[in-house]
Scaffold this motif. Sequence first.
Motif, PDB file in Angstrom:
ATOM      1  N   MET A  76       0.809  -1.210   0.000  1.00 55.39           N
ATOM      2  CA  MET A  76       0.000   0.000   0.000  1.00 55.39           C
ATOM      3  C   MET A  76       0.849   1.270   0.000  1.00 55.39           C
ATOM      4  SD  MET A  76      -3.339  -1.031   2.260  1.00 55.39           S
ATOM      5  CE  MET A  76      -4.255   0.372   1.582  1.00 55.39           C
ATOM      6  N   LYS A  77       0.354   2.276  -0.725  1.00 53.15           N
ATOM      7  CA  LYS A  77       1.006   3.573  -0.862  1.00 53.15           C
ATOM      8  C   LYS A  77       0.055   4.671  -0.387  1.00 53.15           C
ATOM      9  CE  LYS A  77       4.303   1.368  -3.038  1.00 53.15           C
ATOM     10  NZ  LYS A  77       5.587   1.083  -2.362  1.00 53.15           N
ATOM     11  N   PRO A  78       0.582   5.874  -0.100  1.00 49.91           N
ATOM     12  CA  PRO A  78      -0.287   6.974   0.329  1.00 49.91           C
ATOM     13  C   PRO A  78      -1.442   7.243  -0.634  1.00 49.91           C
ATOM     14  CG  PRO A  78       2.002   7.559   0.674  1.00 49.91           C
ATOM     15  CD  PRO A  78       2.009   6.262  -0.075  1.00 49.91           C
ATOM     16  N   LYS A  79      -1.183   7.170  -1.948  1.00 49.54           N
ATOM     17  CA  LYS A  79      -2.227   7.461  -2.922  1.00 49.54           C
ATOM     18  C   LYS A  79      -3.385   6.464  -2.851  1.00 49.54           C
ATOM     19  CE  LYS A  79      -0.050   4.799  -6.658  1.00 49.54           C
ATOM     20  NZ  LYS A  79       0.508   4.853  -8.047  1.00 49.54           N
ATOM     21  N   ASP A  80      -3.112   5.256  -2.342  1.00 47.92           N
ATOM     22  CA  ASP A  80      -4.165   4.244  -2.239  1.00 47.92           C
ATOM     23  C   ASP A  80      -5.246   4.637  -1.246  1.00 47.92           C
ATOM     24  OD1 ASP A  80      -2.920   2.543  -4.097  1.00 47.92           O
ATOM     25  OD2 ASP A  80      -1.664   1.664  -2.537  1.00 47.92           O
ATOM     26  N   VAL A  81      -4.906   5.525  -0.306  1.00 48.12           N
ATOM     27  CA  VAL A  81      -5.879   5.971   0.699  1.00 48.12           C
ATOM     28  C   VAL A  81      -6.146   7.473   0.597  1.00 48.12           C
ATOM     29  CG1 VAL A  81      -5.463   4.111   2.333  1.00 48.12           C
ATOM     30  CG2 VAL A  81      -4.011   6.147   2.398  1.00 48.12           C
ATOM     31  N   GLY A  82      -5.723   8.075  -0.521  1.00 48.33           N
ATOM     32  CA  GLY A  82      -6.021   9.480  -0.767  1.00 48.33           C
ATOM     33  C   GLY A  82      -5.190  10.458   0.023  1.00 48.33           C
ATOM     34  N   PHE A 136      -1.657  -4.794  12.964  1.00 43.83           N
ATOM     35  CA  PHE A 136      -0.782  -4.598  11.812  1.00 43.83           C
ATOM     36  C   PHE A 136      -0.609  -3.095  11.602  1.00 43.83           C
ATOM     37  CE2 PHE A 136      -2.721  -8.666  11.392  1.00 43.83           C
ATOM     38  CZ  PHE A 136      -1.897  -9.478  10.622  1.00 43.83           C
ATOM     39  N   SER A 137       0.633  -2.615  11.523  1.00 42.20           N
ATOM     40  CA  SER A 137       0.904  -1.193  11.330  1.00 42.20           C
ATOM     41  C   SER A 137       1.824  -1.017  10.124  1.00 42.20           C
ATOM     42  CB  SER A 137       1.568  -0.585  12.569  1.00 42.20           C
ATOM     43  OG  SER A 137       0.723  -0.674  13.699  1.00 42.20           O
ATOM     44  N   LYS A 138       1.324  -0.313   9.111  1.00 42.08           N
ATOM     45  CA  LYS A 138       2.100  -0.066   7.896  1.00 42.08           C
ATOM     46  C   LYS A 138       2.396   1.427   7.766  1.00 42.08           C
ATOM     47  CE  LYS A 138       3.890  -0.049   3.786  1.00 42.08           C
ATOM     48  NZ  LYS A 138       5.328  -0.377   3.635  1.00 42.08           N
ATOM     49  N   LEU A 139       3.681   1.791   7.764  1.00 41.72           N
ATOM     50  CA  LEU A 139       4.078   3.178   7.578  1.00 41.72           C
ATOM     51  C   LEU A 139       3.966   3.513   6.089  1.00 41.72           C
ATOM     52  CD1 LEU A 139       5.152   5.641   9.130  1.00 41.72           C
ATOM     53  CD2 LEU A 139       7.464   4.875   8.537  1.00 41.72           C
ATOM     54  N   LEU A 140       3.104   4.479   5.759  1.00 43.45           N
ATOM     55  CA  LEU A 140       2.853   4.821   4.360  1.00 43.45           C
ATOM     56  C   LEU A 140       3.891   5.789   3.803  1.00 43.45           C
ATOM     57  CD1 LEU A 140      -1.024   5.244   4.588  1.00 43.45           C
ATOM     58  CD2 LEU A 140       0.240   3.302   3.639  1.00 43.45           C
ATOM     59  N   PHE A 141       4.321   6.753   4.621  1.00 37.79           N
ATOM     60  CA  PHE A 141       5.416   7.636   4.233  1.00 37.79           C
ATOM     61  C   PHE A 141       6.013   8.260   5.487  1.00 37.79           C
ATOM     62  CE2 PHE A 141       1.835  10.646   4.171  1.00 37.79           C
ATOM     63  CZ  PHE A 141       2.341  11.703   4.891  1.00 37.79           C
ATOM     64  N   GLY A 142       7.209   8.852   5.316  1.00 38.08           N
ATOM     65  CA  GLY A 142       7.897   9.469   6.442  1.00 38.08           C
ATOM     66  C   GLY A 142       8.731   8.464   7.210  1.00 38.08           C
ATOM     67  N   SER A 143       9.255   8.909   8.338  1.00 40.85           N
ATOM     68  CA  SER A 143      10.018   8.017   9.208  1.00 40.85           C
ATOM     69  C   SER A 143       9.500   8.147  10.633  1.00 40.85           C
ATOM     70  CB  SER A 143      11.518   8.343   9.150  1.00 40.85           C
ATOM     71  OG  SER A 143      11.769   9.686   9.510  1.00 40.85           O
ATOM     72  N   THR A 185      10.862   3.083   8.254  1.00 44.97           N
ATOM     73  CA  THR A 185      10.560   3.838   7.034  1.00 44.97           C
ATOM     74  C   THR A 185       9.601   3.012   6.190  1.00 44.97           C
ATOM     75  OG1 THR A 185      12.334   2.899   5.681  1.00 44.97           O
ATOM     76  CG2 THR A 185      12.912   4.775   7.108  1.00 44.97           C
ATOM     77  N   PRO A 186       9.036   3.588   5.124  1.00 46.11           N
ATOM     78  CA  PRO A 186       8.114   2.817   4.280  1.00 46.11           C
ATOM     79  C   PRO A 186       8.729   1.572   3.660  1.00 46.11           C
ATOM     80  CG  PRO A 186       7.846   5.148   3.874  1.00 46.11           C
ATOM     81  CD  PRO A 186       9.055   5.016   4.752  1.00 46.11           C
ATOM     82  N   ALA A 211       2.576   8.990   8.089  1.00 45.73           N
ATOM     83  CA  ALA A 211       1.235   8.411   8.200  1.00 45.73           C
ATOM     84  C   ALA A 211       1.372   6.910   8.376  1.00 45.73           C
ATOM     85  CB  ALA A 211       0.405   8.717   6.955  1.00 45.73           C
ATOM     86  N   VAL A 212       0.623   6.356   9.322  1.00 40.08           N
ATOM     87  CA  VAL A 212       0.673   4.919   9.574  1.00 40.08           C
ATOM     88  C   VAL A 212      -0.740   4.349   9.501  1.00 40.08           C
ATOM     89  CG1 VAL A 212       0.597   5.280  12.087  1.00 40.08           C
ATOM     90  CG2 VAL A 212       1.436   3.103  11.168  1.00 40.08           C
ATOM     91  N   LEU A 213      -0.883   3.308   8.714  1.00 39.05           N
ATOM     92  CA  LEU A 213      -2.159   2.614   8.551  1.00 39.05           C
ATOM     93  C   LEU A 213      -2.229   1.481   9.557  1.00 39.05           C
ATOM     94  CD1 LEU A 213      -4.785   1.968   6.990  1.00 39.05           C
ATOM     95  CD2 LEU A 213      -3.376   0.718   5.335  1.00 39.05           C
ATOM     96  N   ASP A 214      -3.259   1.492  10.393  1.00 40.13           N
ATOM     97  CA  ASP A 214      -3.409   0.501  11.462  1.00 40.13           C
ATOM     98  C   ASP A 214      -4.600  -0.406  11.205  1.00 40.13           C
ATOM     99  OD1 ASP A 214      -1.296   0.910  13.148  1.00 40.13           O
ATOM    100  OD2 ASP A 214      -2.467   1.642  14.833  1.00 40.13           O
ATOM    101  N   VAL A 215      -4.382  -1.710  11.391  1.00 40.03           N
ATOM    102  CA  VAL A 215      -5.464  -2.698  11.380  1.00 40.03           C
ATOM    103  C   VAL A 215      -5.447  -3.401  12.730  1.00 40.03           C
ATOM    104  CG1 VAL A 215      -6.353  -4.817  10.348  1.00 40.03           C
ATOM    105  CG2 VAL A 215      -5.362  -3.043   8.884  1.00 40.03           C
TER     106      VAL A 215
END
Length: 281
Positions: A76-82, A136-143, A185-186, A211-215
Motif C-alpha cells: 500500500m502507498k499513500p495514494k491508495d488511501v487518498g 498490523f501497522s504499515k508506515l505509508l510515508f515518512g520516518s 521507514t516505508p 502516516a501509519v495505517l493501522d489494522v
Amino acid sequence: MRIETGLVDQKGQDIYEFPGEKTNKPKKNRRRNKRSTPSVVQKLFDTCKEVFATGEAGVVPSPGDVERLRSVLDSMKPKDVGLTEGMPCFRTIDGEGTPPITYLHVYECDRFSIGIFCLPQSGVIPLHNHPGMTVFSKLLFGSMHIKSYDWVTNASNNTKENLNPLHYQPTGIRLAKMKNNSVFTPRCNTSILYPTAGGNMHCFTAVTPCAVLDVLGPPYSDPQGRHCTYYSDFPCASFSGDAGLGTEDGREGYAWLEEREKPEDFVVLGAMYRGPKIVEK
C-alpha cells in the motif's frame, strides 16, 4: 462518522484543505466504468474479513493469514488511501507545543478496525497497550521511531547473572522486555504485534511527518474489557536492587512499566476519510 478507538478524542476536522481553499472534486455526472478494478483499500477490507472471521480477543490468525494480510499492507502507498505529504494535518505550527495527531476512520466492526494516524514532525502516540489484539501497522510515508515492549512472565533465566528480576518488582510496576527501539521507514515490512508477543505495548514518535495505517483485530472495546491503557517506562536501574538487570549482552533489555493517566498533551483529532470507498458485500 462514528469513531470508536482507545486513542481518539475528537472528530470533525477536514484535513484535505485549508480554510478558504477549494479542492477539485469529481463531477457527479461523470460516467463510471462498468467493470472497475477493486481498490487496494477494498482488497484490504476483504482480506480483513477473512483473516478476522472469528473476531475473538486473544485469537491469533494463522501464520498463512498473517502473511496474506501483511502482503496486502506491504504493497500500500499513500495514494491508495487518498493521502499526500502536503496535507495540513502533517504540518507543525511553530510555538503550538506538542502537535495534535489526526485519525482517519476508514472502517470498524466488532471483529476489526482500519484507520490511519497522521503525525506531524515530533508528534507522539504515547506508550499504550493492545489487550487481546493482533495489530498490523504499515508506515505509508515518512520516518517513525517505534519503541515497544512485551510483559515478562517467566524471568528466572533472563539475565546474565541468573537473577529473577520479578523479585525486585516494585508495587504497581511490572517488568517488560524491549522488543523494538528503532526507526522505521516505508521500506520496512508491516509491523505486527500479538496479544502476548511482538511488542504489544508500543510508542510512536514522528521523526518526520508521517502516516501509519493501522489494522486492529479485534478493536478496542470498553464494554468487552479491551481498554487502552497508557504507561510510563523506566530503566531497570531506576530502582534499588536491580542495577544489574538493565543490560543484556551490552544492550538495553528490560524496563519497568507503570500505568498512568492519558497524557494531557496527547490530542487526537478525528477527520473524515476521503479515500476510495469500501463496499460491504
